[in-house]
Structure formats: C-alpha cells, structure tokens
Motif scaffolding. Structure first.
Motif, PDB file in Angstrom:
ATOM      1  N   ALA A  67      28.717  -3.800  21.098  1.00  0.00           N
ATOM      2  CA  ALA A  67      28.376  -2.242  20.752  1.00  0.00           C
ATOM      3  C   ALA A  67      27.486  -1.570  21.811  1.00  0.00           C
ATOM      4  O   ALA A  67      27.797  -0.188  21.969  1.00  0.00           O
ATOM      5  N   ILE A  68      26.527  -2.262  22.500  1.00  0.00           N
ATOM      6  CA  ILE A  68      25.765  -1.723  23.491  1.00  0.00           C
ATOM      7  C   ILE A  68      26.770  -1.107  24.387  1.00  0.00           C
ATOM      8  O   ILE A  68      26.537  -0.029  24.990  1.00  0.00           O
ATOM      9  N   PHE A  69      27.510  -1.995  25.121  1.00  0.00           N
ATOM     10  CA  PHE A  69      28.343  -1.554  26.244  1.00  0.00           C
ATOM     11  C   PHE A  69      29.328  -0.376  26.026  1.00  0.00           C
ATOM     12  O   PHE A  69      29.650   0.420  26.769  1.00  0.00           O
ATOM     13  N   SER A  70      29.894  -0.423  24.774  1.00  0.00           N
ATOM     14  CA  SER A  70      30.502   0.719  24.195  1.00  0.00           C
ATOM     15  C   SER A  70      29.910   1.823  24.077  1.00  0.00           C
ATOM     16  O   SER A  70      30.520   2.931  24.616  1.00  0.00           O
ATOM     17  N   GLN A  71      28.540   1.826  23.759  1.00  0.00           N
ATOM     18  CA  GLN A  71      27.859   3.060  23.773  1.00  0.00           C
ATOM     19  C   GLN A  71      27.620   3.549  24.967  1.00  0.00           C
ATOM     20  O   GLN A  71      27.500   4.840  25.353  1.00  0.00           O
ATOM     21  N   ILE A  72      27.220   2.605  26.023  1.00  0.00           N
ATOM     22  CA  ILE A  72      26.934   3.150  27.560  1.00  0.00           C
ATOM     23  C   ILE A  72      28.191   3.526  27.802  1.00  0.00           C
ATOM     24  O   ILE A  72      28.004   4.702  28.753  1.00  0.00           O
ATOM     25  N   ARG A  73      29.331   3.072  27.717  1.00  0.00           N
ATOM     26  CA  ARG A  73      30.592   3.545  28.304  1.00  0.00           C
ATOM     27  C   ARG A  73      31.010   5.110  27.779  1.00  0.00           C
ATOM     28  O   ARG A  73      31.367   6.040  28.682  1.00  0.00           O
ATOM     29  N   SER A  74      30.958   5.347  26.311  1.00  0.00           N
ATOM     30  CA  SER A  74      31.211   6.413  25.935  1.00  0.00           C
ATOM     31  C   SER A  74      30.096   7.264  26.253  1.00  0.00           C
ATOM     32  O   SER A  74      30.561   8.632  26.832  1.00  0.00           O
ATOM     33  N   LYS A  75      28.912   7.014  26.752  1.00  0.00           N
ATOM     34  CA  LYS A  75      27.893   8.232  27.434  1.00  0.00           C
ATOM     35  C   LYS A  75      28.211   8.475  28.741  1.00  0.00           C
ATOM     36  O   LYS A  75      28.399   9.847  29.117  1.00  0.00           O
ATOM     37  N   CYS A  76      28.850   7.276  29.291  1.00  0.00           N
ATOM     38  CA  CYS A  76      29.072   7.692  30.750  1.00  0.00           C
ATOM     39  C   CYS A  76      30.336   8.492  30.868  1.00  0.00           C
ATOM     40  O   CYS A  76      30.464   9.638  31.630  1.00  0.00           O
ATOM     41  N   ILE A  77      31.439   8.467  30.052  1.00  0.00           N
ATOM     42  CA  ILE A  77      32.665   9.375  30.064  1.00  0.00           C
ATOM     43  C   ILE A  77      32.244  10.701  29.584  1.00  0.00           C
ATOM     44  O   ILE A  77      32.773  11.706  30.492  1.00  0.00           O
ATOM     45  N   VAL A  78      31.489  10.858  28.627  1.00  0.00           N
ATOM     46  CA  VAL A  78      31.088  12.194  28.181  1.00  0.00           C
ATOM     47  C   VAL A  78      30.350  12.903  29.094  1.00  0.00           C
ATOM     48  O   VAL A  78      30.498  14.270  29.370  1.00  0.00           O
ATOM     49  N   GLN A  79      29.123  12.416  29.890  1.00  0.00           N
ATOM     50  CA  GLN A  79      28.446  12.923  30.959  1.00  0.00           C
ATOM     51  C   GLN A  79      29.404  13.282  32.340  1.00  0.00           C
ATOM     52  O   GLN A  79      29.323  14.270  32.837  1.00  0.00           O
ATOM     53  N   TYR A  80      30.175  12.330  32.400  1.00  0.00           N
ATOM     54  CA  TYR A  80      31.260  12.796  33.578  1.00  0.00           C
ATOM     55  C   TYR A  80      32.056  13.775  33.168  1.00  0.00           C
ATOM     56  O   TYR A  80      32.304  14.602  34.333  1.00  0.00           O
TER      57      TYR A  80
ATOM     58  N   GLY B 285      14.926  -3.660  27.027  1.00  0.00           N
ATOM     59  CA  GLY B 285      14.704  -2.640  27.318  1.00  0.00           C
ATOM     60  C   GLY B 285      15.394  -1.496  28.021  1.00  0.00           C
ATOM     61  O   GLY B 285      15.726  -0.439  27.680  1.00  0.00           O
ATOM     62  N   GLY B 286      15.640  -1.858  29.133  1.00  0.00           N
ATOM     63  CA  GLY B 286      16.908  -1.224  29.962  1.00  0.00           C
ATOM     64  C   GLY B 286      18.158  -0.799  29.359  1.00  0.00           C
ATOM     65  O   GLY B 286      18.831   0.190  29.440  1.00  0.00           O
ATOM     66  N   LEU B 287      18.876  -2.096  28.684  1.00  0.00           N
ATOM     67  CA  LEU B 287      20.106  -1.706  28.325  1.00  0.00           C
ATOM     68  C   LEU B 287      19.918  -1.057  27.049  1.00  0.00           C
ATOM     69  O   LEU B 287      20.844  -0.101  26.958  1.00  0.00           O
ATOM     70  N   LEU B 288      19.152  -1.153  26.226  1.00  0.00           N
ATOM     71  CA  LEU B 288      19.078  -0.228  24.911  1.00  0.00           C
ATOM     72  C   LEU B 288      18.657   1.114  25.418  1.00  0.00           C
ATOM     73  O   LEU B 288      19.047   1.909  24.661  1.00  0.00           O
ATOM     74  N   ALA B 289      17.967   1.325  26.379  1.00  0.00           N
ATOM     75  CA  ALA B 289      17.435   2.652  26.592  1.00  0.00           C
ATOM     76  C   ALA B 289      18.787   3.173  27.203  1.00  0.00           C
ATOM     77  O   ALA B 289      19.226   4.624  26.942  1.00  0.00           O
ATOM     78  N   LEU B 290      19.756   2.613  28.048  1.00  0.00           N
ATOM     79  CA  LEU B 290      20.960   3.211  28.628  1.00  0.00           C
ATOM     80  C   LEU B 290      21.858   3.489  27.457  1.00  0.00           C
ATOM     81  O   LEU B 290      22.711   4.500  27.506  1.00  0.00           O
ATOM     82  N   ALA B 291      22.020   2.971  26.150  1.00  0.00           N
ATOM     83  CA  ALA B 291      22.602   2.868  25.318  1.00  0.00           C
ATOM     84  C   ALA B 291      22.454   4.189  24.244  1.00  0.00           C
ATOM     85  O   ALA B 291      22.969   4.731  23.770  1.00  0.00           O
ATOM     86  N   SER B 292      20.998   4.436  24.348  1.00  0.00           N
ATOM     87  CA  SER B 292      20.517   5.422  23.117  1.00  0.00           C
ATOM     88  C   SER B 292      19.841   6.634  23.637  1.00  0.00           C
ATOM     89  O   SER B 292      19.610   7.407  23.034  1.00  0.00           O
ATOM     90  N   MET B 293      19.696   6.667  25.082  1.00  0.00           N
ATOM     91  CA  MET B 293      18.677   7.836  25.436  1.00  0.00           C
ATOM     92  C   MET B 293      19.447   8.621  26.442  1.00  0.00           C
ATOM     93  O   MET B 293      20.484   8.256  27.193  1.00  0.00           O
ATOM     94  N   ASP B 294      19.283   9.837  26.608  1.00  0.00           N
ATOM     95  CA  ASP B 294      19.788  10.710  27.463  1.00  0.00           C
ATOM     96  C   ASP B 294      19.151  10.744  28.575  1.00  0.00           C
ATOM     97  O   ASP B 294      18.164   9.833  29.013  1.00  0.00           O
ATOM     98  N   ARG B 295      19.866  11.514  29.677  1.00  0.00           N
ATOM     99  CA  ARG B 295      19.271  11.411  31.114  1.00  0.00           C
ATOM    100  C   ARG B 295      17.918  11.700  31.302  1.00  0.00           C
ATOM    101  O   ARG B 295      16.876  11.051  32.168  1.00  0.00           O
ATOM    102  N   LEU B 296      17.196  12.710  30.654  1.00  0.00           N
ATOM    103  CA  LEU B 296      15.717  13.301  30.882  1.00  0.00           C
ATOM    104  C   LEU B 296      15.147  12.039  30.340  1.00  0.00           C
ATOM    105  O   LEU B 296      14.024  11.366  30.920  1.00  0.00           O
ATOM    106  N   GLU B 297      15.137  11.236  29.163  1.00  0.00           N
ATOM    107  CA  GLU B 297      14.338  10.392  28.490  1.00  0.00           C
ATOM    108  C   GLU B 297      14.333   9.007  29.493  1.00  0.00           C
ATOM    109  O   GLU B 297      13.717   8.402  29.568  1.00  0.00           O
ATOM    110  N   LEU B 298      15.565   8.561  30.135  1.00  0.00           N
ATOM    111  CA  LEU B 298      15.773   7.839  30.873  1.00  0.00           C
ATOM    112  C   LEU B 298      15.025   7.811  32.031  1.00  0.00           C
ATOM    113  O   LEU B 298      14.317   6.968  32.446  1.00  0.00           O
TER     114      LEU B 298
END
Length: 453
Positions: free
Chosen positions: A314-327, A243-256
């Motif tokens: 794939a999950i780690f790649s999506q999380i990294r992409s989200k972190c870079i974009v948000q940064y 649940g935690g990993l998939l949420a990090l990979a697919s949800m925005d900050r508000l949903e998290l």
C-alpha cells in the motif's frame, strides 16, 4: 552453549563501539520473520531464532522456531529437539511462578502498597518472559491501584503497552498511550518520555493504516539518544525508515521539505538511513523515477520488518501514484512511451496502472489509445469564471434586497420589538416594579424608554 557465548561476546563488542543493538522480545520476532520470509537468510535466521529462544524462558517460542527449522534444514544441529532444555525450563518456570505468587500473597497480607505494586510487576514480567501474555496483562493492570506517583503510572502504562504491542492490538495501544502516558505541559519528564510516546503513537497509527498521522508521530520523535533507550520497541534506524516512507506516501512536496528535510531533529535519524533522505530529496526535486528506483532496491528489506511488512504494497502504491501525478502536472499531454520509460518495469506497460488511477480519481486525465497519449482533462476556465461571477452577482443582489426590505420595515415602524425583563424590582403580577429594566430583544441594548420608575 559455546556458540551462544560467541554471539553474546560479538553483540557486547558491537554495543561498546556504539552500534545499535535490538533487544527484548522483538529480536526473536524479527529473526523468526526473516527465517520465514527470506530464502537466502532462512537457515541462519532460524538458527539464530532457536538460540535466542533458548536464552529465554518461553518454551512456545522455542517450539515455533524448531518447527520452522525442522522443515527448512532438518540436518542442522538446531533441528534436533532439546527435550532436556524444555523439561528443565518448564519446571523452572512453574517454580518461579509459584515463588512470585507466594511473595505477592505475603505482601498483600502486610498491606504495604509499594511492595504489592512491585510484587505485581515482578510477577507480570515473569509471565511475559514465559509467554503468558494474558496473565502478564492482568498482573500489570493490578498495579494501577497501588501506583502513587507519575513515574509509577508511566511504568504501568509501558508494561501494558508492551503486551498490547505483542498482541498487535493497535486501538488499545493508542487508548492506553493517551490515558497513562500523558504528561502535564511543562513537566521535566515530558522531553525524556517524548521519544517513547511518539514511537508508540507512530507504530499504532501505522498498524491502523493511518499513514499521515503515523508519519507526523515519527517525525516528532526527537533526540535519537532518547530513542536508543527503547530499542525493544523500535531502533533509530526504524524511526528513520518509517518516518521517511510514510511521509513520502502521505505528504506533498512542501510538507516533505519542511517536515522532513528541514526538520533539525529528524535530520539526525536520516543520517542513519541516507537512502531515505536521498529518496525524499529526489521526490522534492522532481526526479521521480530515481526516487522510485531507490525505494524498489530496498523493498525486500522493508518486507522483512515486523511492523512494516503488511503495509509495504500500500505504501509503495501510494508513492508511485504521487510520483506519476506530479510528473504529469506540468503537461497537458504526455506520451505513454515516456511514462513507460520513467515508471514501468522493463518489458511492461504502465497503461493498466494509469487506467486504475483514472477510475479511482487519483489522476484527472484520459488515455488516447490511437496516438498513445495521456491527455489532461482541462476544465473550461472561462465558463468557471463566468459561473463564479454570476454566483457573486446573485448573492450580492439577494443581500441588497434584504437590506432594502429591512430599511423599509424600519421606516414604516413595522418592526416587532420583543422585550425581556433582565433585572427585577419585585412588581406584583405581570406589572413592572420600581427599578425594573427592560431590554429590546432585537437590539439587545436598553433603550431610553425601557427604564420605568
């Protein structure tokens, strides 16, 4: 056999202390996967897998574990083929299969529906325990005509889903879960079956790569006590991790924040895996490099999970992409050195990853290779506002012209008013009869002249 007894005593003690023990056929799958993928744990995991296989009746599983340990550690006692056990087990399996089939035949001759259902269930469980998944599936399916209550239908569904999970047939898992595990709203059994249903949905959606849907399912599992009853599917620790990993990979900050951190029921799962809760909190608070550092330290553990292994990259790649974009969101430009310090591995550059993100559209920016900057592609706000204003003016002008045209047509009495007969009095031919009511097609309301006497 003494070693097996020691292992049994150990797990019994752990269970009595409240520990979470993985049971069922997935235990062998987890041990074998660890033995095939982990260098430091290889020998111990394969030895445990051999012992686990010999505690059951599936000879093929023993062969699989033996072939692995024979190559990895040929000097171990478990690497010696136990022909006596194989012969005795195969003989016992055939005898038990014949006995159950004979009993089922007797039940069918007596025409007792409950006995027939139980006979199919016992035969299916036996075939599943010896590794005959196709035969077990057929036996479970034959239980359906004799299932007369909601609990019987759910029992059939759970047995069939157990087979489909082992086959990794995720589409069929979802189909059967939707059909046979659905409970009418307000039923007392709804809450007790919710953890199992949500876990099944989550695993199937994870298997199909639908990370957002899978995350929502795992976040809605509910009480951990109900989850512990289905450790043969997934443990509460697994639910927290998935649940935690998939949420990090697919949800925005508000949903998290709302679905994960503020979720009262899922908070109990996060207490079992505090590093997941910390990673989500760090992401929500904007500490992206620390979040990725925690996840990277557990990557090897995730790669040893039977359901998660294929999806870790794939999950780690999506999380990294989200972190870079948000940064990058608060800035108009960022130096590549700062991005390398935050996200790149020591001695490597993040530039190839940024190029790939720009090409795929995940990052709306450009790389200035001369000044070593990542520059945001800013839109012309003034031009966008002017375009929006012009579009609004055109739409208003068009609407006004249509209204004026309508008013002029009505004033010139050029409207074509269609009529429809809605209540018949029985006039002859096309002539209206007494009591006929006519309705204006345009206004859809009877007018004063529409009633003819």
């Amino acid at each position: 056999m003494a070693a097996d007894q020691h292992i049994l005593n150990y797990f019994t003690a752990m269970d009595n202390q409240g520990g979470i023990i993985v049971r069922g056929r997935t235990r062998f799958e987890r041990l074998l996967l660890i033995g095939q993928c982990s260098v430091p744990l290889c020998v111990d995991a394969l030895k445990a897998a051999v012992a686990e296989a010999k505690r059951g009746n599936d000879v093929q599983r023993y062969r699989d574990a033996f072939e692995c340990i024979r190559v990895a550690a040929p000097d171990e006692p478990e690497a010696k083929w136990d022909e006596a056990w194989v012969t005795a087990t195969e003989k016992a399996n055939k005898a038990e299969t014949h006995r159950l089939e004979s009993e089922l035949k007797g039940y069918k001759n007596n025409l007792v529906k409950e006995s027939i259902r139980i006979g199919h269930r016992d035969l299916g469980e036996h075939l599943e325990s010896i590794g005959d998944l196709n035969g077990a599936s057929e036996a479970y399916i034959k239980m359906r005509p004799d299932a007369s209550t909601q609990s019987h239908i759910q029992d059939v569904g759970k047995h069939i889903i157990s087979i489909l999970l082992q086959k990794r047939d995720w589409a069929a898992v979802l189909a059967n879960a939707n059909k046979v595990l659905a409970i009418s709203p307000g039923s007392n059994e709804q809450n007790t079956e919710q953890p199992y249903q949500k876990m099944i949905y989550g695993l199937a959606q994870l298997g199909e790569g639908r990370y957002y849907d899978a995350a929502k399912s795992f976040l809605e599992v509910g009480d951990p006590a109900g989850c512990q009853a289905h450790n043969d599917v997934a443990s509460p620790n697994d639910v927290a991790t998935y649940g935690g990993l998939l949420a990090l990979a697919s949800m925005d900050r508000l949903e998290l924040q709302t679905r994960v951190l503020d979720n009262a029921s899922f908070r109990n799962y996060l207490e079992l895996e505090p590093h997941i809760r910390k990673a989500v909190s760090l992401f929500v608070n904007g500490r992206y490099s620390a979040c990725l550092g925690i996840l990277e330290s557990y990557r090897n553990d995730y790669l040893l999970d039977i359901y998660l292994q294929a999806h870790v990259p794939a999950i780690f790649s999506q999380i990294r992409s989200k972190c870079i974009v948000q940064y990058f969101v608060p800035f108009s430009c960022v130096t590549l050195d700062s991005l390398n310090a935050a996200f790149a591995k020591p001695g490597e550059s993040i530039e190839p990853e940024l190029i790939n993100m720009i090409k795929t559209g995940a990052l709306n920016a450009r790389i200035n290779t001369i000044d070593k900057l990542l520059v945001a592609v800013s839109t012309n706000s003034r031009a966008a506002m002017q375009k929006k204003a012009l579009d609004s003016a055109r739409n208003y002008e068009k609407e006004v012209l249509e209204r004026i045209r309508r008013m002029n047509i009505a004033a010139a009495d050029l409207e074509v008013k269609g009529s429809k007969k809605v209540v018949g009095g029985g006039g002859a031919g096309n002539m209206p009869g007494v009591g006929d009511v006519w309705m204006d097609e345009t206004r859809r309301q009877p007018t004063s002249n529409d009633t003819m006497v």
